[in-house]
Design a protein around this motif. Structure first.
Motif, mmCIF file in Angstrom:
data_model
loop_
_atom_site.group_PDB
_atom_site.id
_atom_site.type_symbol
_atom_site.label_atom_id
_atom_site.label_comp_id
_atom_site.label_asym_id
_atom_site.label_seq_id
_atom_site.Cartn_x
_atom_site.Cartn_y
_atom_site.Cartn_z
ATOM 1 N N ASN A 192 0.806 -1.224 0.000
ATOM 2 C CA ASN A 192 0.000 0.000 0.000
ATOM 3 C C ASN A 192 0.837 1.272 0.000
ATOM 4 O O ASN A 192 0.311 2.361 0.266
ATOM 5 C CB ASN A 192 -0.922 0.001 1.222
ATOM 6 N N HIS A 193 2.129 1.135 -0.320
ATOM 7 C CA HIS A 193 3.042 2.270 -0.284
ATOM 8 C C HIS A 193 2.534 3.496 -1.051
ATOM 9 O O HIS A 193 2.605 4.624 -0.540
ATOM 10 C CB HIS A 193 4.418 1.840 -0.817
ATOM 11 N N PRO A 194 1.999 3.345 -2.269
ATOM 12 C CA PRO A 194 1.558 4.547 -3.009
ATOM 13 C C PRO A 194 0.463 5.333 -2.315
ATOM 14 O O PRO A 194 0.360 6.547 -2.504
ATOM 15 C CB PRO A 194 1.060 3.970 -4.349
ATOM 16 N N TRP A 195 -0.370 4.671 -1.514
ATOM 17 C CA TRP A 195 -1.512 5.349 -0.886
ATOM 18 C C TRP A 195 -1.183 5.814 0.529
ATOM 19 O O TRP A 195 -1.896 6.666 1.070
ATOM 20 C CB TRP A 195 -2.724 4.410 -0.847
ATOM 21 N N LEU A 196 -0.129 5.261 1.118
ATOM 22 C CA LEU A 196 0.237 5.624 2.483
ATOM 23 C C LEU A 196 1.305 6.704 2.541
ATOM 24 O O LEU A 196 1.417 7.416 3.539
ATOM 25 C CB LEU A 196 0.755 4.389 3.242
ATOM 26 N N GLU A 197 2.098 6.802 1.477
ATOM 27 C CA GLU A 197 3.268 7.677 1.528
ATOM 28 C C GLU A 197 2.891 9.137 1.739
ATOM 29 O O GLU A 197 1.990 9.674 1.100
ATOM 30 C CB GLU A 197 4.086 7.561 0.243
ATOM 31 N N LEU A 198 3.589 9.761 2.651
ATOM 32 C CA LEU A 198 3.426 11.178 2.929
ATOM 33 C C LEU A 198 4.515 11.915 2.162
ATOM 34 O O LEU A 198 5.689 11.570 2.268
ATOM 35 C CB LEU A 198 3.551 11.411 4.436
ATOM 36 N N SER A 199 4.147 12.925 1.372
ATOM 37 C CA SER A 199 5.151 13.624 0.567
ATOM 38 C C SER A 199 5.306 15.090 0.968
ATOM 39 O O SER A 199 6.399 15.529 1.319
ATOM 40 C CB SER A 199 4.804 13.517 -0.921
ATOM 41 N N ASP A 200 4.208 15.867 0.932
ATOM 42 C CA ASP A 200 4.283 17.302 1.212
ATOM 43 C C ASP A 200 3.518 17.670 2.470
ATOM 44 O O ASP A 200 2.441 17.133 2.743
ATOM 45 C CB ASP A 200 3.713 18.105 0.045
ATOM 46 N N VAL A 201 4.079 18.624 3.223
ATOM 47 C CA VAL A 201 3.423 19.183 4.408
ATOM 48 C C VAL A 201 3.514 20.707 4.301
ATOM 49 O O VAL A 201 4.577 21.247 4.002
ATOM 50 C CB VAL A 201 4.098 18.709 5.711
ATOM 51 N N HIS A 202 2.390 21.390 4.524
ATOM 52 C CA HIS A 202 2.349 22.848 4.403
ATOM 53 C C HIS A 202 1.974 23.459 5.756
ATOM 54 O O HIS A 202 1.038 22.997 6.416
ATOM 55 C CB HIS A 202 1.320 23.265 3.345
ATOM 56 N N LYS A 203 2.710 24.521 6.145
ATOM 57 C CA LYS A 203 2.477 25.160 7.445
ATOM 58 C C LYS A 203 2.486 26.672 7.292
ATOM 59 O O LYS A 203 3.259 27.232 6.530
ATOM 60 C CB LYS A 203 3.564 24.759 8.456
ATOM 61 N N GLU A 204 1.594 27.318 8.050
ATOM 62 C CA GLU A 204 1.581 28.778 8.094
ATOM 63 C C GLU A 204 0.812 29.236 9.323
ATOM 64 O O GLU A 204 -0.161 28.591 9.737
ATOM 65 C CB GLU A 204 0.957 29.364 6.830
ATOM 66 N N THR A 205 1.256 30.355 9.902
ATOM 67 C CA THR A 205 0.596 30.933 11.078
ATOM 68 C C THR A 205 -0.002 32.284 10.715
ATOM 69 O O THR A 205 0.672 33.136 10.130
ATOM 70 C CB THR A 205 1.586 31.104 12.235
ATOM 71 N N THR A 206 -1.290 32.467 11.045
ATOM 72 C CA THR A 206 -1.973 33.732 10.827
ATOM 73 C C THR A 206 -2.667 34.136 12.120
ATOM 74 O O THR A 206 -3.509 33.391 12.626
ATOM 75 C CB THR A 206 -3.022 33.613 9.699
ATOM 76 N N GLU A 207 -2.298 35.297 12.659
ATOM 77 C CA GLU A 207 -2.885 35.813 13.898
ATOM 78 C C GLU A 207 -2.859 34.745 14.998
ATOM 79 O O GLU A 207 -3.870 34.477 15.656
ATOM 80 C CB GLU A 207 -4.312 36.312 13.654
ATOM 81 N N ASN A 208 -1.704 34.137 15.180
ATOM 82 C CA ASN A 208 -1.438 33.149 16.244
ATOM 83 C C ASN A 208 -2.139 31.811 16.031
ATOM 84 O O ASN A 208 -2.139 30.968 16.940
ATOM 85 C CB ASN A 208 -1.812 33.698 17.626
ATOM 86 N N ILE A 209 -2.733 31.579 14.870
ATOM 87 C CA ILE A 209 -3.339 30.281 14.575
ATOM 88 C C ILE A 209 -2.423 29.553 13.584
ATOM 89 O O ILE A 209 -2.260 29.969 12.443
ATOM 90 C CB ILE A 209 -4.750 30.412 13.984
ATOM 91 N N ARG A 210 -1.831 28.495 14.058
ATOM 92 C CA ARG A 210 -0.901 27.697 13.259
ATOM 93 C C ARG A 210 -1.691 26.608 12.524
ATOM 94 O O ARG A 210 -2.414 25.816 13.148
ATOM 95 C CB ARG A 210 0.120 27.053 14.174
ATOM 96 N N VAL A 211 -1.599 26.599 11.195
ATOM 97 C CA VAL A 211 -2.317 25.634 10.368
ATOM 98 C C VAL A 211 -1.303 24.726 9.674
ATOM 99 O O VAL A 211 -0.377 25.203 9.019
ATOM 100 C CB VAL A 211 -3.202 26.338 9.319
ATOM 101 N N THR A 212 -1.492 23.425 9.835
ATOM 102 C CA THR A 212 -0.661 22.428 9.162
ATOM 103 C C THR A 212 -1.558 21.581 8.274
ATOM 104 O O THR A 212 -2.573 21.067 8.734
ATOM 105 C CB THR A 212 0.056 21.524 10.173
ATOM 106 N N VAL A 213 -1.199 21.456 7.006
ATOM 107 C CA VAL A 213 -2.002 20.704 6.044
ATOM 108 C C VAL A 213 -1.146 19.617 5.405
ATOM 109 O O VAL A 213 -0.036 19.887 4.942
ATOM 110 C CB VAL A 213 -2.572 21.618 4.939
ATOM 111 N N ILE A 214 -1.673 18.391 5.392
ATOM 112 C CA ILE A 214 -0.987 17.265 4.772
ATOM 113 C C ILE A 214 -1.920 16.640 3.738
ATOM 114 O O ILE A 214 -2.951 16.081 4.102
ATOM 115 C CB ILE A 214 -0.576 16.201 5.807
ATOM 116 N N PRO A 215 -1.591 16.747 2.452
ATOM 117 C CA PRO A 215 -2.418 16.102 1.417
ATOM 118 C C PRO A 215 -1.918 14.691 1.105
ATOM 119 O O PRO A 215 -0.713 14.418 1.167
ATOM 120 C CB PRO A 215 -2.234 17.023 0.215
ATOM 121 N N PHE A 216 -2.841 13.801 0.769
ATOM 122 C CA PHE A 216 -2.516 12.426 0.398
ATOM 123 C C PHE A 216 -3.250 12.067 -0.883
ATOM 124 O O PHE A 216 -4.445 12.336 -1.010
ATOM 125 C CB PHE A 216 -2.949 11.433 1.483
#
Length: 299
Positions: A192-216
């Motif tokens: 199941n490697h193609p469907w489990l693999e994590l590749s990109d992670v996106h992070k940004e903070t706006t007005e003290n709210i830290r948002v982390t997004v991981i697409p699969f």
């Protein structure tokens, strides 16, 4: 020392008596294990027990992934190493260098699931079976960053309650950590490697709210003679400030490289309007999106 009562584990030694009083009406206080020093360099091995730094649940590491992290707050972290120059730029928004960072696929202790502010129902993906596509749901599976691991040791041979724990891991007192991967885990990862693999992670903070997004990427399905490409995204919200805030509404624009633009708007996320306070600063959820092309953008 690591203690636990009816809910999530408690971490203390000096105030153990006060914890015992606050938990006495629910359950007895018991020692779960002993903390180890976090690794500042290198990575954790399969079988490492840990406490999640943000959500507090107990878990065990299955295997690591090397992800590209696009951090718009600190684009040049000293602890991260640059990836290949030809693939280390995010093409959406301002230009940010991608940095290599270790994430882990982990199992969550089912006893802690009711008490954490994160979706633990399932991680879904499309896998190959009988020359078709089958939608899999794996309960209690999560991805966490290296900095979220608070490692500990336990004397029990089955310290984590999860249906896959005994299927994926074996115990050996001579090993460190004392749990190692079974052949079933290695075969499951390879299949199941193609469907489990994590590749990109996106992070940004706006007005003290830290948002982390991981697409699969979940896979492709044929629908009415057209290909539909399915993606899952996991979003973590962290309140880094002192002011209490609440997520009341979501507003997404979803652009597919096929040329379509869709707008999604509604109350809350996954049926909730989470409050982020200094006592409960984080919330995590996941959802899905389908595109008419292999890639696209969401904002």
């Amino acid at each position: 020392m690591l203690f636990s009562c009816s809910g999530l584990p408690f971490v203390t030694l000096k105030s153990a008596s006060s914890l015992l009083l606050s938990c006495a009406r629910y359950s007895r206080l018991a020692e779960v294990g002993r903390f180890e020093s976090p690794k500042l360099t290198g990575k954790y091995e399969t079988g490492q027990l840990f406490l999640h730094r943000v959500f507090g649940y107990r878990g065990v590491v299955l295997f690591p992934w090397l992800a590209r992290v696009y951090d718009r707050d600190v684009p040049n972290k000293k602890e991260s190493k640059p990836l290949d120059e030809s693939m280390n730029y995010n093409q959406v928004g301002k230009e940010v260098k991608g940095r290599a960072h270790t994430y882990y696929q982990v199992l969550i202790d089912s006893r802690d699931c009711p008490y954490i502010r994160a979706q633990t129902e399932a991680v879904t993906f499309l896998g190959n079976q009988d020359n078709g596509r089958t939608l899999y749901a794996v309960p209690g599976l999560d991805y966490i960053g290296h900095e979220d691991v608070m490692p500990y040791t336990a004397g029990s041979k089955r310290p984590i309650r999860h249906d896959l724990f005994d299927k994926f891991l074996s115990h050996s007192a001579d090993k460190d950590p004392p749990f190692f991967a079974r052949d079933t885990l290695m075969a499951w990862q390879e299949r199941n490697h193609p469907w489990l693999e994590l590749s990109d992670v996106h992070k940004e903070t706006t007005e003290n709210i830290r948002v982390t997004v991981i697409p699969f990427y979940m896979g492709c399905r044929e629908s009415q003679n057209a290909n539909v490409y399915w993606w899952r995204y996991c979003i973590r919200l962290e309140n880094l400030g002192e002011m209490t805030v609440q997520l009341r509404e979501r507003h997404w624009r979803i652009f597919s490289l096929s040329g379509t633009l869709e707008t999604v708007r509604g109350r809350g996320v996954v049926g909730q309007e989470p409050v982020l306070s200094s006592q409960q600063p984080a919330f995590q959820y996941s959802s899905h999106v389908s595109l008419q092309a292999p890639s696209g953008h969401m904002w």
